[in-house]
Scaffold this active site. Structure first.
Site, PDB file in Angstrom:
ATOM      1  N   ASP A  50       0.816  -1.257  -0.027  1.00  0.00           N
ATOM      2  CA  ASP A  50       0.007   0.039  -0.024  1.00  0.00           C
ATOM      3  C   ASP A  50       0.613   1.337  -0.105  1.00  0.00           C
ATOM      4  O   ASP A  50       0.367   2.335   0.704  1.00  0.00           O
ATOM      5  CB  ASP A  50      -1.051   0.016   1.236  1.00  0.00           C
ATOM      6  CG  ASP A  50      -2.124   0.963   1.135  1.00  0.00           C
ATOM      7  OD1 ASP A  50      -2.266   1.354   0.097  1.00  0.00           O
ATOM      8  OD2 ASP A  50      -2.422   1.680   2.359  1.00  0.00           O
ATOM      9  N   CYS A  58     -23.652  -0.662   2.932  1.00  0.00           N
ATOM     10  CA  CYS A  58     -22.626   0.203   3.195  1.00  0.00           C
ATOM     11  C   CYS A  58     -22.987   1.447   2.694  1.00  0.00           C
ATOM     12  O   CYS A  58     -22.554   2.518   3.430  1.00  0.00           O
ATOM     13  CB  CYS A  58     -21.573  -0.233   2.341  1.00  0.00           C
ATOM     14  SG  CYS A  58     -21.898  -0.606   0.695  1.00  0.00           S
TER      15      CYS A  58
END
Length: 377
Positions: free
Chosen positions: A125, A185
């Site tokens: 990342d 969500c």
């Protein structure tokens, strides 16, 4: 086979894994470019790297990626005694910084590859790689409406590491989306940052605002932040696939990270803060931004008026301005602060006698979304 040996090493490290080729689909890059052009990445300029979807330009020897998945669906380790421990921290930050922990595993895999006569390069990342796109190409799961990479093998919460290798790998059949009509969500997001197409507007995202955003947070977005001190888990917690969560053995949540003492962010020096939180995600934001976030949480919870006054004398202007804004929203008089050179300009702005810089994002644009009325208006 060489692949089998790399896989065996990943298995020994306790990681889930899958292979993907480095031939990335043009449509994925086009969607990413459109997202960038709309400004939805906020201040995350590193996402603009042109080589992001062309890793072979930097690593011409690389042909495949070994995707490593480190699940982190661990339980809350509990709240330590003492201190001012209110607000919520995103689950990923409850352990030592995953960049470091998963990075150590990738270094071990790099060493294994070198022992087999292979070049290899690991990323966690932090390199110009589209990890979720590669993960989707591996067939291990799908990118959900929330933007999370979801898997029936580990649910919602998993860090993704990438090991670039010169080995051949074919794209697996794409995993069908299992989101269906579910929109939990989307409705769980307190700032309506999720766009419903597996992307988000980072400028409204609580995680972005509390972790990545460097300047003052527009007060119009304070209500949506609620009690989130660092990051936000609401969209992930709302996902039905969370029940499949697992935990990588190298991750150990710590009570002091899951429930930090907010007083640390005001009373520790920058050096002392760095020592106490070395090797954690909090170090990325730094003391001043953690104090900024703490002030917003305390304001939203109706706590800490004395701490707001203390924070107006903080050495960092971001903390002082946030504290001053909180006091103003509480209806407290600002006249005493007009004599302070470090606060005079901001106090005048809040009183309507100068342009209100607090309401601007760091790139100079007005904060998106609905405005919130001042208390008493």
């Amino acid at each position: 086979m060489v692949k089998d040996l790399l896989e065996e090493r990943a298995r020994e490290l306790g990681l889930l894994f899958a292979w993907a080729p480095l031939d990335l689909p043009q449509e994925a890059e086009a969607r990413h470019r459109a997202w960038l052009e709309a400004g939805r990445h906020g201040g995350m300029a590193y996402l603009e790297a042109p080589e992001r979807f062309h890793p072979r330009k930097r690593f011409p020897w690389a042909k495949s990626a070994l995707l490593l998945f480190a699940p982190y669906a661990y339980p809350d380790p509990g709240t330590p005694p003492g201190g001012l421990r209110v607000g919520r921290v995103a689950r990923y930050a409850w352990t030592r910084d995953y960049h470091l922990v998963l990075g150590e595993a990738l270094k071990a895999l790099e060493e294994t590859a070198r022992g087999l006569g292979l070049k290899a390069k690991g990323y966690v990342d932090h390199g110009p790689l589209p990890e979720r796109t590669l993960a989707a190409l591996s067939g291990a799961g799908w990118i959900g409406k929330s933007g999370y990479f979801l898997s029936q093998a580990f649910g919602v919460h998993a860090f993704i590491g990438v090991l670039l290798t010169p080995l051949e790998a074919e794209a697996a059949p794409l995993h069908p989306s299992r989101c269906g009509r579910c929109a939990r969500c989307l409705t769980a997001c307190p700032t309506e940052a999720l766009l419903g197409d597996a992307t988000l507007d980072a400028r409204r995202c609580v995680s972005y605002l509390t972790i990545e955003h460097k300047g003052p947070i527009p007060p119009s977005l304070w209500p949506g932040i609620g009690d989130w001190l660092f990051g936000c888990d609401l969209c992930g917690e709302a996902c039905p696939w969370e029940r499949f969560g697992k935990v990588w053995k190298a991750l150990r949540p710590e009570p002091e990270l899951a429930h930090p003492d907010l007083l640390d962010f005001f009373r520790l020096s920058g050096r002392a803060f760095g020592r106490k939180y070395a090797g954690t995600a909090f170090l990325r934001a730094g003391r001043a931004r953690m104090a900024r976030n703490a002030l917003i949480v305390l304001f939203n919870l109706g706590l800490g008026e004395a701490l707001f006054l203390e924070a107006t004398r903080d050495p960092n202007p971001l903390v002082r301005r946030t504290a001053l804004k909180a006091l103003h929203l509480m209806g407290k008089p600002l006249d005493p602060f007009l004599q302070d050179p470090g606060l005079r300009e901001e106090a005048l702005a809040l009183l309507g006698e100068a342009p209100e810089a607090v309401h601007l994002l760091q790139d100079g644009r007005e904060a998106p979304g609905p405005e919130v009325k001042e208390q008493g208006a």
